[in-house]
Design a protein around this motif. Structure first.
Motif, PDB file in Angstrom:
ATOM      1  N   SER A 174      45.099  36.691  29.131  1.00 42.64           N
ATOM      2  CA  SER A 174      45.570  35.479  28.464  1.00 42.64           C
ATOM      3  C   SER A 174      44.445  34.627  27.883  1.00 42.64           C
ATOM      4  CB  SER A 174      46.413  34.634  29.422  1.00 42.64           C
ATOM      5  OG  SER A 174      45.629  34.229  30.537  1.00 42.64           O
ATOM      6  N   THR A 175      43.224  34.765  28.433  1.00 45.97           N
ATOM      7  CA  THR A 175      42.115  33.919  27.979  1.00 45.97           C
ATOM      8  C   THR A 175      40.933  34.696  27.413  1.00 45.97           C
ATOM      9  OG1 THR A 175      41.053  33.916  30.154  1.00 45.97           O
ATOM     10  CG2 THR A 175      42.664  32.157  29.703  1.00 45.97           C
ATOM     11  N   GLY A 176      40.797  35.976  27.808  1.00 46.76           N
ATOM     12  CA  GLY A 176      39.635  36.759  27.402  1.00 46.76           C
ATOM     13  C   GLY A 176      38.380  36.407  28.175  1.00 46.76           C
ATOM     14  N   ILE A 177      38.528  35.640  29.262  1.00 53.32           N
ATOM     15  CA  ILE A 177      37.390  35.199  30.070  1.00 53.32           C
ATOM     16  C   ILE A 177      37.098  36.243  31.150  1.00 53.32           C
ATOM     17  CG2 ILE A 177      36.537  33.402  31.639  1.00 53.32           C
ATOM     18  CD1 ILE A 177      36.767  32.530  28.698  1.00 53.32           C
ATOM     19  N   ILE A 178      35.813  36.517  31.371  1.00 58.23           N
ATOM     20  CA  ILE A 178      35.397  37.486  32.372  1.00 58.23           C
ATOM     21  C   ILE A 178      34.842  36.776  33.611  1.00 58.23           C
ATOM     22  CG2 ILE A 178      33.060  37.711  31.422  1.00 58.23           C
ATOM     23  CD1 ILE A 178      33.290  40.740  32.138  1.00 58.23           C
ATOM     24  N   SER A 179      35.079  37.361  34.763  1.00 56.96           N
ATOM     25  CA  SER A 179      34.509  36.837  36.005  1.00 56.96           C
ATOM     26  C   SER A 179      34.259  37.993  36.968  1.00 56.96           C
ATOM     27  CB  SER A 179      35.442  35.812  36.646  1.00 56.96           C
ATOM     28  OG  SER A 179      36.690  36.407  36.948  1.00 56.96           O
ATOM     29  N   THR A 180      33.275  37.809  37.845  1.00 60.03           N
ATOM     30  CA  THR A 180      33.005  38.780  38.899  1.00 60.03           C
ATOM     31  C   THR A 180      33.938  38.486  40.051  1.00 60.03           C
ATOM     32  OG1 THR A 180      30.703  39.044  38.233  1.00 60.03           O
ATOM     33  CG2 THR A 180      31.250  39.658  40.501  1.00 60.03           C
ATOM     34  N   ILE A 181      34.722  39.494  40.471  1.00 57.60           N
ATOM     35  CA  ILE A 181      35.691  39.261  41.542  1.00 57.60           C
ATOM     36  C   ILE A 181      35.304  39.965  42.840  1.00 57.60           C
ATOM     37  CG2 ILE A 181      37.588  38.803  39.967  1.00 57.60           C
ATOM     38  CD1 ILE A 181      38.596  41.676  40.660  1.00 57.60           C
ATOM     39  N   ALA A 182      34.336  40.867  42.793  1.00 54.42           N
ATOM     40  CA  ALA A 182      33.882  41.563  44.009  1.00 54.42           C
ATOM     41  C   ALA A 182      32.442  41.982  43.826  1.00 54.42           C
ATOM     42  CB  ALA A 182      34.757  42.779  44.303  1.00 54.42           C
ATOM     43  N   GLY A 183      31.688  41.877  44.912  1.00 55.33           N
ATOM     44  CA  GLY A 183      30.293  42.285  44.902  1.00 55.33           C
ATOM     45  C   GLY A 183      29.352  41.142  44.553  1.00 55.33           C
TER      46      GLY A 183
END
Length: 85
Positions: free
Chosen positions: A70-79
């Motif tokens: 929906s936003t095209g935003i990236i984030s680190t979710i693990a590690g």
């Protein structure tokens, strides 16, 4: 609805592949910004969820990252970037 997701290292031929993640630079950067401006070390797998969010496994940076459709935003979710274990 059928989609094809391709993880490709290096350059691409214009018009054949649409880039949804990655700026072509080596490393780990761009969290909380546009996925097209993020950098990756080594993409080993890409998965598209039913809600169309994209998950990327970067084995060399030791992280899993999420691109919210929906936003095209990236984030680190693990590690933790660049730390194995």
């Amino acid at each position: 609805d059928i989609s094809l997701v391709v993880a490709q290292q290096g350059t691409r031929q214009p018009g054949y592949i649409t880039t949804i993640v990655g700026d072509g630079q080596y490393g780990h950067g761009g969290d909380n910004g546009p996925a097209t401006e993020a950098s990756f070390a080594w993409v080993a797998a890409v998965v598209v969820a039913k809600n169309r969010d994209v998950y990327v496994l970067d084995t060399e940076a030791h992280v899993v990252r999420k691109i919210k459709k929906s936003t095209g935003i990236i984030s680190t979710i693990a590690g933790t970037p660049n730390q194995s274990g």
